[in-house]
Scaffold this active site. Structure first.
Site, PDB file in Angstrom:
ATOM      1  N   ALA A  70      34.932  42.020  35.900  1.00 21.51           N
ATOM      2  CA  ALA A  70      35.885  42.942  35.280  1.00 21.51           C
ATOM      3  C   ALA A  70      35.775  44.281  35.995  1.00 21.51           C
ATOM      4  O   ALA A  70      35.528  45.319  35.388  1.00 21.51           O
ATOM      5  CB  ALA A  70      35.603  43.097  33.791  1.00 21.51           C
ATOM      6  N   CYS A 131      46.300  40.288  37.643  1.00 26.95           N
ATOM      7  CA  CYS A 131      44.933  40.726  37.407  1.00 26.95           C
ATOM      8  C   CYS A 131      44.626  40.753  35.912  1.00 26.95           C
ATOM      9  O   CYS A 131      45.292  41.466  35.156  1.00 26.95           O
ATOM     10  CB  CYS A 131      44.691  42.109  37.995  1.00 26.95           C
ATOM     11  SG  CYS A 131      43.001  42.677  37.775  1.00 26.95           S
ATOM     12  N   GLY A 266      37.186  33.256  47.779  1.00 25.64           N
ATOM     13  CA  GLY A 266      36.885  34.431  46.972  1.00 25.64           C
ATOM     14  C   GLY A 266      35.425  34.581  46.623  1.00 25.64           C
ATOM     15  O   GLY A 266      34.629  35.126  47.370  1.00 25.64           O
TER      16      GLY A 266
END
Length: 303
Positions: A70, A131, A266
């Site tokens: 986050a 996102c 990623g």
């Protein structure tokens, strides 16, 4: 001899391996470890109009199949990216780079895309409407086909370079989202972004992340990514950049068979800084193992 070259929205890549935004900084940090020109390209850190500090800490939580983050789009703002980050990148990367763009309004997406479109180093604009780690923007555009189409159409009006819309899996039908973006003029789509997740601290009896929820990534996401790419390939004619849980050359081939033209790596970069390099180096051997002479021949080949 195998052919690893692919063409993404009119630009040729030496191979389909692309480190994903948010896991590779602005590139030059990894260039201290290895020659990043071995990559197809990379997608740099999500960039907004104004500087962002991001979310409070803790921002990261791990679990057996991956991690939650986050971070909240921490970045120096588009003007600083253009004046500082891109000149540093130019010293170590000679290929076109993928610019990842985030925003909290259609106007912000337009402003950032227009500025980055003018940069010679930028080859593609990856517009992140997915996102899950920020409030009041990001994924709110990626869960409504009309909102996604509005961002796509607005950005296309002010850009000349290929626009790739980054989609969230946190929807009922990701294929419908992709089709809405294609109809609005998108040159490609990338998927999947992270899945909304959460962990609890058992001793404190509170969320592990200060933001409460975060984006889940890592190997556990690969089957979900394959499913989403498969469905989107059947729904659109524009190129797909696949991602989600990729950590091996076999994973790249699997996503390409599902329909991806290129593949982003990623979370693996955060676990092993050489992950993308190792995937590039291992790809020809994996192709030979499965009797693949040219990667272009397997895009969507499992359909």
């Amino acid at each position: 001899m195998v052919n690893t070259k692919v063409t993404l929205c009119g630009l040729e890549l030496d191979n389909p391996v692309i480190p994903a935004s948010g896991t590779f900084g602005y590139g030059y940090e990894f260039a201290e470890l290895y020659d990043i020109n071995c990559l197809g390209t990379f997608s740099f850190k999500g960039t907004t109009a104004q500087p962002r500090f991001g979310n409070p800490t803790p921002r990261i939580a791990e679990f057996e199949g991956g991690m939650l983050n986050a971070v909240g789009l921490q970045n120096p703002g588009v003007d600083a990216v253009i004046s500082h980050e891109l000149p540093l990148l130019a010293k170590c990367f000679r290929k076109p780079v993928m610019a990842n763009v985030s925003g909290f309004s259609v106007e912000e997406y337009v402003e950032v895309c227009e500025k980055l479109d003018a940069c010679e180093q930028v080859g593609w604009l990856e517009v992140n409407i997915s996102c899950p780690n920020v409030h009041g923007g990001g994924m709110s555009f990626g869960t409504d086909p009309k909102a996604a189409a509005a961002v796509t159409a607005a950005v296309k009006k002010v850009t000349r370079k290929p626009v790739i819309i980054k989609l969230t899996p946190n929807v009922t039908s990701i294929a419908d989202m992709a089709k809405a973006c294609e109809d609005a003029g998108a040159d490609g789509v990338s998927l999947i972004n992270t899945v909304l997740g959460m962990r609890l601290d058992l001793r404190r009896r509170k969320p592990l992340l200060a933001n409460t929820t975060g984006g889940m990534s890592g190997p556990a996401l690969l089957p979900l990514a394959v499913r989403c790419v498969w469905q989107v390939y059947d729904a659109v004619k524009i190129p797909i950049v696949g991602m989600g849980g990729v950590s091996t050359p076999d994973d790249v081939i699997e996503l390409m068979l599902a329909g991806a033209t290129a593949v982003e790596v990623g979370a693996a970069n955060l676990v092993e800084p050489f992950a993308a390099k190792h995937i590039v180096e291992g790809l020809p051997g994996a192709m030979e193992k499965y009797g693949i002479k040219d990667l272009n021949e397997i895009i969507g080949g499992a359909h």
